[in-house]
Design an enzyme around this catalytic site. Sequence first.
Site, PDB file in Angstrom:
ATOM      1  N   LYS A 120       0.722  -1.164  -0.019  1.00  0.00           N
ATOM      2  CA  LYS A 120      -0.044   0.000  -0.043  1.00  0.00           C
ATOM      3  C   LYS A 120       0.903   1.162  -0.015  1.00  0.00           C
ATOM      4  CE  LYS A 120      -4.150   1.788   2.668  1.00  0.00           C
ATOM      5  NZ  LYS A 120      -4.789   2.164   1.350  1.00  0.00           N
TER       6      LYS A 120
HETATM    7  N1  PMP Z   1      -7.825  -1.666  -2.668  1.00  0.00           N
HETATM    8  C1  PMP Z   1      -7.165  -0.359  -2.657  1.00  0.00           C
HETATM    9  C2  PMP Z   1      -6.548   0.101  -3.947  1.00  0.00           C
HETATM   10  C3  PMP Z   1      -7.312   0.265  -1.508  1.00  0.00           C
HETATM   11  O1  PMP Z   1      -6.827   1.618  -1.325  1.00  0.00           O
HETATM   12  C4  PMP Z   1      -8.095  -0.189  -0.444  1.00  0.00           C
HETATM   13  C5  PMP Z   1      -8.193   0.559   0.886  1.00  0.00           C
HETATM   14  N2  PMP Z   1      -7.109   0.363   1.786  1.00  0.00           N
HETATM   15  C6  PMP Z   1      -8.619  -1.345  -0.750  1.00  0.00           C
HETATM   16  C7  PMP Z   1      -8.500  -2.088  -1.791  1.00  0.00           C
HETATM   17  C8  PMP Z   1      -9.306  -2.091   0.377  1.00  0.00           C
HETATM   18  O2  PMP Z   1      -8.522  -2.540   1.629  1.00  0.00           O
HETATM   19  P1  PMP Z   1      -9.247  -2.718   3.074  1.00  0.00           P
HETATM   20  O3  PMP Z   1     -10.014  -3.377   3.353  1.00  0.00           O
HETATM   21  O4  PMP Z   1      -7.773  -3.215   3.785  1.00  0.00           O
HETATM   22  O5  PMP Z   1      -9.075  -1.174   3.568  1.00  0.00           O
END
Ligand code: PMP
Length: 314
Positions: free
Chosen positions: A159
């Site tokens: 991320k």
């Molecule tokens: N994909 C992307 C590109 C994101 O930015 C997020 C948000 N963090 C998610 C998926 C969903 O991840 P999460 O459920 O861990 O928030």
Amino acid sequence: MAFKGEGKIWMNGQFVDWKDANIHVCSHVVHYGSSIFEGIRAYNTSRGSAVFRLKAHIDRLFNSAKIYRMDIPYSVDDLIEASLETIRLNKLQECYIRPVVYRGYDSLGVDPRPCPVDVAIAVWEWGKYLGPEALENGVEVCVSSWSRIAPNTLPAMAKCGANYMNSQLIKMEAIARGCVEGIALDNVGNVSEGSGENLFIVRDGALITPPFDASILPGITRNTVMTLAGEFGYKVIEANIPREALYIADEVFFTGSAAEITPISMIDKIVIGSGKRGPVTEKLQTRFFEYLSGDVADTYKWLDFVYDKEKVQA
Ligand code: PMP
């Protein structure tokens, strides 16, 4: 939602006033996108404020750091405690928590190694991401003309701040086309994810979601939904989804810490299923919010209570 600009931010182990939480314009991150971060939420449960899956988020932060060869000068436990302490100091109940690790100020070569690995944690009040009615009525989205980052370009499993340049293109194009969000395909044309959400389709009572090799972030809400689906006995399949399977799905929904579980009612002006939140989506949403309410047993230890630990353990 614009910032209020109040409260304290944790920066490299110190609490600083919101207005003083600044970095130099020649910091590496400003020029080369060298940051990794998390997006986490605290909910006001019936047993007090609790952060949802804090350890899973901080673990993912350390995984992102590992991919980018960043040595975070704190432990997982340090950043868990620092996150909770930042919420306490700001006296918040329901909020968003944003830990960010970035290459700081030293020199501006592409090689980031001379630059320090700095860490900050900001918290702020936060409402519904895709609008208050989205959770019930669903949202209108479109398939983006921008593909998600291809493998061997930027690692989607990290991320990283830089990945969100791609997300911004997807999001801005969607808004320009009158949609709330865009769905990106991967580099071979299968469904990947939204600009900030993972995606599931429901077909004949089973859930299908793109696998890690479709350039997705390993979402924590995605993992949560997979667990909840197991409770209902729904089959969950991680498989590539061709674009057209979106249009003929019984239900489609997004998952994410910000988006929670958001039904998708229309894609590229094609009505999905009944055009309303479908029964499987509703069941999963209801169960999800039960866990967040604090009213049911915290079977999976997903909640970290922010205040008054003793009351919670009783
Ligand atoms: N994909 C992307 C590109 C994101 O930015 C997020 C948000 N963090 C998610 C998926 C969903 O991840 P999460 O459920 O861990 O928030």
